[in-house]
Design a protein around this motif. Sequence first.
Motif, PDB file in Angstrom:
ATOM      1  N   PRO A 202       0.839  -1.212   0.000  1.00 16.72           N
ATOM      2  CA  PRO A 202       0.000   0.000   0.000  1.00 16.72           C
ATOM      3  C   PRO A 202       0.866   1.251   0.000  1.00 16.72           C
ATOM      4  CG  PRO A 202      -0.893  -1.614   1.527  1.00 16.72           C
ATOM      5  CD  PRO A 202       0.430  -2.160   1.062  1.00 16.72           C
ATOM      6  N   SER A 203       0.522   2.226  -0.819  1.00 15.58           N
ATOM      7  CA  SER A 203       1.361   3.416  -0.977  1.00 15.58           C
ATOM      8  C   SER A 203       1.215   4.398   0.167  1.00 15.58           C
ATOM      9  CB  SER A 203       1.036   4.116  -2.300  1.00 15.58           C
ATOM     10  OG  SER A 203      -0.325   4.501  -2.344  1.00 15.58           O
ATOM     11  N   LEU A 204       0.208   4.223   1.017  1.00 16.40           N
ATOM     12  CA  LEU A 204       0.004   5.087   2.179  1.00 16.40           C
ATOM     13  C   LEU A 204      -0.104   4.222   3.430  1.00 16.40           C
ATOM     14  CD1 LEU A 204      -2.658   7.600   0.802  1.00 16.40           C
ATOM     15  CD2 LEU A 204      -0.221   8.028   1.104  1.00 16.40           C
ATOM     16  N   ARG A 205       0.507   4.708   4.501  1.00 16.00           N
ATOM     17  CA  ARG A 205       0.453   3.993   5.768  1.00 16.00           C
ATOM     18  C   ARG A 205       0.184   4.990   6.896  1.00 16.00           C
ATOM     19  NH1 ARG A 205      -0.056  -1.483   5.137  1.00 16.00           N
ATOM     20  NH2 ARG A 205       1.855  -2.511   4.385  1.00 16.00           N
ATOM     21  N   ALA A 206      -0.547   4.536   7.911  1.00 15.30           N
ATOM     22  CA  ALA A 206      -0.724   5.336   9.127  1.00 15.30           C
ATOM     23  C   ALA A 206       0.353   4.910  10.112  1.00 15.30           C
ATOM     24  CB  ALA A 206      -2.107   5.114   9.725  1.00 15.30           C
ATOM     25  N   CYS A 207       1.070   5.870  10.645  1.00 12.28           N
ATOM     26  CA  CYS A 207       2.118   5.578  11.613  1.00 12.28           C
ATOM     27  C   CYS A 207       1.527   4.752  12.755  1.00 12.28           C
ATOM     28  CB  CYS A 207       2.715   6.877  12.152  1.00 12.28           C
ATOM     29  SG  CYS A 207       3.821   6.655  13.567  1.00 12.28           S
ATOM     30  N   PRO A 208       2.146   3.622  13.104  1.00 10.35           N
ATOM     31  CA  PRO A 208       1.602   2.783  14.182  1.00 10.35           C
ATOM     32  C   PRO A 208       1.675   3.423  15.560  1.00 10.35           C
ATOM     33  CG  PRO A 208       3.750   1.972  13.466  1.00 10.35           C
ATOM     34  CD  PRO A 208       3.348   3.040  12.491  1.00 10.35           C
ATOM     35  N   THR A 209       2.424   4.516  15.691  1.00  9.35           N
ATOM     36  CA  THR A 209       2.537   5.189  16.976  1.00  9.35           C
ATOM     37  C   THR A 209       1.528   6.324  17.136  1.00  9.35           C
ATOM     38  OG1 THR A 209       4.887   4.674  17.171  1.00  9.35           O
ATOM     39  CG2 THR A 209       4.076   6.517  18.481  1.00  9.35           C
ATOM     40  N   CYS A 210       1.418   7.191  16.099  1.00  9.58           N
ATOM     41  CA  CYS A 210       0.566   8.380  16.254  1.00  9.58           C
ATOM     42  C   CYS A 210      -0.566   8.474  15.239  1.00  9.58           C
ATOM     43  CB  CYS A 210       1.424   9.648  16.176  1.00  9.58           C
ATOM     44  SG  CYS A 210       2.051  10.026  14.511  1.00  9.58           S
ATOM     45  N   GLY A 211      -0.569   7.629  14.208  1.00  5.98           N
ATOM     46  CA  GLY A 211      -1.656   7.646  13.227  1.00  5.98           C
ATOM     47  C   GLY A 211      -1.467   8.592  12.062  1.00  5.98           C
ATOM     48  N   GLN A 212      -0.340   9.312  12.008  1.00  4.85           N
ATOM     49  CA  GLN A 212      -0.083  10.220  10.885  1.00  4.85           C
ATOM     50  C   GLN A 212       0.007   9.424   9.583  1.00  4.85           C
ATOM     51  OE1 GLN A 212       0.027  13.417  10.746  1.00  4.85           O
ATOM     52  NE2 GLN A 212       1.490  14.159   9.250  1.00  4.85           N
ATOM     53  N   VAL A 213      -0.700   9.872   8.533  1.00  4.39           N
ATOM     54  CA  VAL A 213      -0.668   9.184   7.245  1.00  4.39           C
ATOM     55  C   VAL A 213       0.572   9.629   6.476  1.00  4.39           C
ATOM     56  CG1 VAL A 213      -1.842   8.836   5.041  1.00  4.39           C
ATOM     57  CG2 VAL A 213      -3.159   8.909   7.167  1.00  4.39           C
ATOM     58  N   LEU A 214       1.356   8.641   6.027  1.00  8.06           N
ATOM     59  CA  LEU A 214       2.644   8.907   5.395  1.00  8.06           C
ATOM     60  C   LEU A 214       2.773   8.141   4.092  1.00  8.06           C
ATOM     61  CD1 LEU A 214       4.761   8.419   8.637  1.00  8.06           C
ATOM     62  CD2 LEU A 214       4.244  10.626   7.576  1.00  8.06           C
TER      63      LEU A 214
END
Length: 273
Positions: A202-214
Amino acid sequence: MTTEQQEPEKHYNPRDSTLRFVTRQDDITLDDDPDTLRAEMSCGHAVTPQSLTAWCRSLLDQGQHVFRCPALKDGTVQKCGAEWPYQEVRKLAVLTAAEQGHFETALAALAAAEHCEFKSCPGCQTCVERADQTNLCVLCTVCTAETGRAYEFCWQCLQRWKGPAPRSDRCDNQSCTNKDLQLLEKCETTSLPQVEGVSACPSLRACPTCGQVLEHDRTGCKNILCSRCQVEFCFVCLKLTPVCLDTSSYFEACKDGVAPRQTSIPSWNRSGS
């Protein structure tokens, strides 16, 4: 105007006794001119004013307010990762007054965004901080004081709250949707050309710590440093980097393969508890 045109020409003063000059070729980015004077950072890796300025500016552009050394440790494929204080960067990058202003303004804004999360109340436009990261129902004290009754709005859709509370998914307004979650569910797949066996991630991921989409820039290793919480994690398996590296390396496929698309976004517990 190009970056090259914007960047002023910089050089170290060879008589500066406060700097340690080196000749070995282990800069964070090598310059074309081998005669360029290089200085040693606190971590031991060499830089030029131009390369250090460019690297740290690129970190700011990615929303990162912590400057870390990207060089590889001698004889390994592990990044140095040492943190450089801004005072050190300012001196060894030979930042101009204009660059200092830009860096310090950006650093202040990014640091504030990391430690506080504000949105404008739809009723009075006052900036409101959300205390409970798991509850989308937020009380505006200004509107409450002005109207004499509790005024609550939805942190997600920024409309007056409808329905029962607390809730972490949505309010009862029909248009209330989690746009970040929709992005995660519908994003295209991508490949990481320099990582073995990663061709459909997947080209986008949510940071597993804070949820920021990267988004990964598809260069280098599979790990990515979150621009908000500054925690590094594997873009492929979504484990924190130290955990992922227990069973693989920066450029090898993860033991557990590619993690599926995320169907929820982690809430950031800033207290760490």
